[in-house]
Design a protein around this motif. Structure first.
Motif, PDB file in Angstrom:
ATOM      1  N   TYR A   1      13.259  55.597 -32.381  1.00 49.35           N
ATOM      2  CA  TYR A   1      14.057  54.381 -32.501  1.00 49.35           C
ATOM      3  C   TYR A   1      14.937  54.205 -31.274  1.00 49.35           C
ATOM      4  N   GLU A   2      15.596  55.297 -30.855  1.00 48.27           N
ATOM      5  CA  GLU A   2      16.467  55.233 -29.681  1.00 48.27           C
ATOM      6  C   GLU A   2      15.683  54.829 -28.433  1.00 48.27           C
ATOM      7  N   LYS A   3      14.490  55.390 -28.283  1.00 45.91           N
ATOM      8  CA  LYS A   3      13.654  55.073 -27.118  1.00 45.91           C
ATOM      9  C   LYS A   3      13.252  53.602 -27.140  1.00 45.91           C
ATOM     10  N   ARG A   4      12.871  53.095 -28.302  1.00 44.14           N
ATOM     11  CA  ARG A   4      12.467  51.692 -28.421  1.00 44.14           C
ATOM     12  C   ARG A   4      13.625  50.755 -28.084  1.00 44.14           C
ATOM     13  N   GLN A   5      14.821  51.081 -28.550  1.00 44.42           N
ATOM     14  CA  GLN A   5      15.987  50.241 -28.257  1.00 44.42           C
ATOM     15  C   GLN A   5      16.286  50.241 -26.760  1.00 44.42           C
ATOM     16  N   LYS A   6      16.138  51.393 -26.132  1.00 37.45           N
ATOM     17  CA  LYS A   6      16.371  51.503 -24.694  1.00 37.45           C
ATOM     18  C   LYS A   6      15.337  50.676 -23.923  1.00 37.45           C
ATOM     19  N   GLU A   7      14.069  50.736 -24.362  1.00 29.46           N
ATOM     20  CA  GLU A   7      13.010  49.957 -23.712  1.00 29.46           C
ATOM     21  C   GLU A   7      13.264  48.460 -23.870  1.00 29.46           C
ATOM     22  N   LEU A   8      13.695  48.038 -25.052  1.00 29.80           N
ATOM     23  CA  LEU A   8      13.969  46.621 -25.288  1.00 29.80           C
ATOM     24  C   LEU A   8      15.124  46.133 -24.419  1.00 29.80           C
ATOM     25  N   ALA A   9      16.164  46.950 -24.289  1.00 28.61           N
ATOM     26  CA  ALA A   9      17.308  46.577 -23.452  1.00 28.61           C
ATOM     27  C   ALA A   9      16.885  46.462 -21.992  1.00 28.61           C
ATOM     28  N   LYS A  10      16.054  47.386 -21.542  1.00 28.53           N
ATOM     29  CA  LYS A  10      15.582  47.366 -20.157  1.00 28.53           C
ATOM     30  C   LYS A  10      14.717  46.126 -19.907  1.00 28.53           C
ATOM     31  N   LYS A  11      13.850  45.796 -20.877  1.00 28.39           N
ATOM     32  CA  LYS A  11      12.986  44.625 -20.747  1.00 28.39           C
ATOM     33  C   LYS A  11      13.817  43.339 -20.700  1.00 28.39           C
ATOM     34  N   LYS A  12      14.846  43.251 -21.551  1.00 26.02           N
ATOM     35  CA  LYS A  12      15.701  42.068 -21.589  1.00 26.02           C
ATOM     36  C   LYS A  12      16.440  41.904 -20.260  1.00 26.02           C
TER      37      LYS A  12
END
Length: 62
Positions: free
Chosen positions: A8-19
C-alpha cells in the motif's frame, strides 16, 4: 502488533510521483504555448502587493 502494508505504501508513493510528474508536464506545456497558469486570489494579491498596487486596483496607464 499489526504488520506494515508495504504494498500500500509503495502504491501511494508511486501515485504521488506520477501526479507530480503530470503536473510538471502540464506546467511545461503551458509555458511552451505561452499561457500563464491560473492565479489564485491569494497569489494575485501577493503579486499586486509586490508591484506596489492594492489588490483589485488597476495601475494607471502612463
Amino acid at each position: 502488533m499489526a504488520t506494515p502494508n508495504y504494498g500500500y505504501e509503495k502504491r501511494q508513493k508511486e501515485l504521488a510521483k506520477k501526479k507530480k510528474k503530470e503536473e510538471k508536464l502540464k506546467q511545461k506545456a503551458e509555458r511552451k504555448t505561452g499561457d500563464e497558469p491560473e492565479l489564485t486570489p491569494n497569489e494575485a494579491a501577493e503579486l499586486a502587493a509586490a508591484d506596489g498596487a492594492a489588490p483589485g486596483e488597476e495601475t494607471p496607464a502612463a
